[in-house]
Design an enzyme around this catalytic site. Sequence first.
Site, PDB file in Angstrom:
ATOM      1  N   GLU A   7      14.820   3.006  57.491  1.00 31.74           N
ATOM      2  CA  GLU A   7      13.431   2.655  57.737  1.00 31.74           C
ATOM      3  C   GLU A   7      12.669   3.950  58.008  1.00 31.74           C
ATOM      4  O   GLU A   7      13.188   4.854  58.658  1.00 31.74           O
ATOM      5  CB  GLU A   7      13.313   1.723  58.943  1.00 31.74           C
ATOM      6  CG  GLU A   7      13.882   0.360  58.654  1.00 31.74           C
ATOM      7  CD  GLU A   7      13.726  -0.589  59.823  1.00 31.74           C
ATOM      8  OE1 GLU A   7      12.879  -0.355  60.689  1.00 31.74           O
ATOM      9  OE2 GLU A   7      14.479  -1.569  59.841  1.00 31.74           O
TER      10      GLU A   7
ATOM     11  N   GLY B 273      19.245   2.525  68.113  1.00 30.04           N
ATOM     12  CA  GLY B 273      18.736   1.153  68.060  1.00 30.04           C
ATOM     13  C   GLY B 273      18.510   0.765  66.616  1.00 30.04           C
ATOM     14  O   GLY B 273      19.140   1.307  65.714  1.00 30.04           O
TER      15      GLY B 273
ATOM     16  N   CYS C 270      20.075  -2.120  62.168  1.00 29.33           N
ATOM     17  CA  CYS C 270      21.314  -1.928  61.400  1.00 29.33           C
ATOM     18  C   CYS C 270      22.511  -1.480  62.241  1.00 29.33           C
ATOM     19  O   CYS C 270      23.525  -2.170  62.279  1.00 29.33           O
ATOM     20  CB  CYS C 270      21.066  -0.935  60.288  1.00 29.33           C
ATOM     21  SG  CYS C 270      19.697  -1.448  59.257  1.00 29.33           S
TER      22      CYS C 270
ATOM     23  N   LYS D  14      23.812  -4.054  64.822  1.00 27.33           N
ATOM     24  CA  LYS D  14      24.333  -5.245  64.132  1.00 27.33           C
ATOM     25  C   LYS D  14      25.622  -4.915  63.363  1.00 27.33           C
ATOM     26  O   LYS D  14      26.611  -5.643  63.435  1.00 27.33           O
ATOM     27  CB  LYS D  14      23.240  -5.726  63.159  1.00 27.33           C
ATOM     28  CG  LYS D  14      23.661  -6.671  62.090  1.00 27.33           C
ATOM     29  CD  LYS D  14      22.470  -7.134  61.259  1.00 27.33           C
ATOM     30  CE  LYS D  14      22.062  -6.192  60.149  1.00 27.33           C
ATOM     31  NZ  LYS D  14      22.954  -6.116  59.009  1.00 27.33           N
TER      32      LYS D  14
HETATM   33  C1  UGA Z   1      20.467   3.104  59.168  1.00 22.07           C
HETATM   34  C2  UGA Z   1      21.208   4.087  58.238  1.00 22.07           C
HETATM   35  O1  UGA Z   1      20.848   5.426  58.567  1.00 22.07           O
HETATM   36  C3  UGA Z   1      20.867   3.807  56.766  1.00 22.07           C
HETATM   37  O2  UGA Z   1      21.640   4.655  55.928  1.00 22.07           O
HETATM   38  C4  UGA Z   1      21.208   2.345  56.454  1.00 22.07           C
HETATM   39  O3  UGA Z   1      20.871   2.001  55.118  1.00 22.07           O
HETATM   40  C5  UGA Z   1      20.426   1.445  57.382  1.00 22.07           C
HETATM   41  O4  UGA Z   1      20.781   1.767  58.769  1.00 22.07           O
HETATM   42  C6  UGA Z   1      20.813   0.014  57.068  1.00 22.07           C
HETATM   43  O5  UGA Z   1      21.975  -0.354  57.243  1.00 22.07           O
HETATM   44  O6  UGA Z   1      19.976  -0.720  56.490  1.00 22.07           O
HETATM   45  P1  UGA Z   1      17.961   2.940  60.161  1.00 22.07           P
HETATM   46  O7  UGA Z   1      18.525   1.921  61.081  1.00 22.07           O
HETATM   47  O8  UGA Z   1      16.723   2.629  59.395  1.00 22.07           O
HETATM   48  O9  UGA Z   1      19.063   3.342  59.028  1.00 22.07           O
HETATM   49  O10 UGA Z   1      17.645   4.242  60.994  1.00 22.07           O
HETATM   50  P2  UGA Z   1      18.373   5.636  61.347  1.00 22.07           P
HETATM   51  O11 UGA Z   1      17.483   6.725  60.937  1.00 22.07           O
HETATM   52  O12 UGA Z   1      19.758   5.664  60.891  1.00 22.07           O
HETATM   53  O13 UGA Z   1      18.338   5.576  62.958  1.00 22.07           O
HETATM   54  C7  UGA Z   1      19.067   4.602  63.687  1.00 22.07           C
HETATM   55  C8  UGA Z   1      19.031   4.915  65.158  1.00 22.07           C
HETATM   56  O14 UGA Z   1      19.783   6.081  65.449  1.00 22.07           O
HETATM   57  C9  UGA Z   1      17.629   5.184  65.712  1.00 22.07           C
HETATM   58  O15 UGA Z   1      17.485   4.545  66.961  1.00 22.07           O
HETATM   59  C10 UGA Z   1      17.568   6.693  65.864  1.00 22.07           C
HETATM   60  O16 UGA Z   1      16.682   7.125  66.865  1.00 22.07           O
HETATM   61  C11 UGA Z   1      19.014   6.995  66.229  1.00 22.07           C
HETATM   62  N1  UGA Z   1      19.395   8.371  65.909  1.00 22.07           N
HETATM   63  C12 UGA Z   1      19.488   8.782  64.613  1.00 22.07           C
HETATM   64  C13 UGA Z   1      19.699   9.266  66.941  1.00 22.07           C
HETATM   65  O17 UGA Z   1      19.626   8.916  68.137  1.00 22.07           O
HETATM   66  N2  UGA Z   1      20.082  10.526  66.628  1.00 22.07           N
HETATM   67  C14 UGA Z   1      20.178  10.961  65.335  1.00 22.07           C
HETATM   68  O18 UGA Z   1      20.553  12.150  65.132  1.00 22.07           O
HETATM   69  C15 UGA Z   1      19.874  10.069  64.315  1.00 22.07           C
END
Ligand code: UGA
Length: 434
Positions: free
Chosen positions: A156, A261, A264, A267
């Site tokens: 996202e 959070g 994805c 879950k």
């Molecule tokens: C995640 C995956 O990154 C995608 O590849 C996948 O397609 C998607 O889930 C899905 O299954 O549909 P998303 O949930 O949109 O994507 O967001 P991310 O950018 O991965 O972040 C997830 C969480 O991790 C956020 O709360 C973010 O703040 C946290 N995060 C991310 C960190 O705390 N540190 C980081 O270095 C990266």
Amino acid sequence: MNIVVIGTGYVGLVSGTCFAEFGFNVTCVDKIAEKITKLQQGIVPIYEPALDDMVKRNIADGRLSFSCDLKDALKNSDVVFIAVGTPTKKDDGCADLQYVYASAKEIALSLDDRYRLIVVKSTVPVGTGRKVAQIIKVNNEKANFDMASNPEFLREGSAIEDFMYPDRVVIGTDTEKAQKIMAKLYEPLSKDNVPLLFTEIETSELIKYTANAFLAMKITFINEISDLCEKCGANIRDVAKGIGLDSRIGSKFLQAGPGYGGSCFPKDTLALIQIGKEYSSPIRSIETVVSINEKRKKDMAYRIIDALGGSVEGKDIAVLGVTFKPNTDDMREAPALDILPILTKAGAKLKAYDPKGMDEAAKLLKDIEWTASSSEALKDADALVILTEWEEFYKITPTDLKKLMKGKTIIDLRNVMDLKAMKDEGFTYSCIGC
Ligand code: UGA
């Protein structure tokens, strides 16, 4: 090639729109009539950079349409993507597959005997593709189709870019015919040297969960190391840089914060745990990741209370950012949902601002005053808490804070501010891992 995409959530809408951008004819189908009516007018119900323009352009060019009528949409279809939600079941943490199975039944009841490729794009446990095929066969013995699995890895906030420039495309198939069709669909990417990885259906299904669980583990690991940094005088940014430069580790997803959070990781980690249990092959590392992350989000509230001398009773606290990450209006499993209720319960007076998430957040969080700008939230505040690293927060200077705030306590859970500048200006600055 005519494509039908069932489900207009993040994955369905972005994938459908991007396939239209590739030049295919795409019909996106959803049961929610109100959503479809808006999409037909080019109004996108989610905030996702660049998606509005791409939807409007492809509607205007006649390649993208929206409908509630699956039977009608399927008439001229060649490929049907199932991209409906697979939320967590409340009782056991398993993925709830009711929407996937309902789509399979509906497809079966609408198909004639012309060949179709049915592709599951939703994130689904191992074995779901086969079950979908079975449902279709049971409900329509004349159905002439192959199954494929094609999980999506878009994030996202950068969904279009992730779809258009992926590291790889994973495709699970059983037949050469299905492989050829999928290769054709992704030709615009493979031409640009994006690897298409063909696997069995089960493998493709598991790759998606494994990727998300691994990334959640990477974040949880760096979060724990950031706690250690705070105790031993090391700096998490440099530790992350120092390990990230090792190409075996890689520099991405090493940003320490308040816990992951979103719709994805929480879950999919739970679902992978359940898949492991089902096959008597427990994934203990991920069980631990889930419990550490749950606890961490709540612990952040107590970190804020401690930074304010052990009590937030009657304190005016400015909160900047509430969404689970920047560039989205999505509040699902956002750390704010764990942290802010603890603060309000402890007597804090919260004024919060988020560039895109406030409408959604206001439905989920009570007793918060929502403001139209960060300056309004900061005015006369005793303390500032940063929960999401929106671009505009990086522009706030110590001088701005001094002018606006009453107090000098900053709790920056995303390491947005510059540690040295904050200390030099006399702020009591608490960040993650330094
Ligand atoms: C995640 C995956 O990154 C995608 O590849 C996948 O397609 C998607 O889930 C899905 O299954 O549909 P998303 O949930 O949109 O994507 O967001 P991310 O950018 O991965 O972040 C997830 C969480 O991790 C956020 O709360 C973010 O703040 C946290 N995060 C991310 C960190 O705390 N540190 C980081 O270095 C990266």
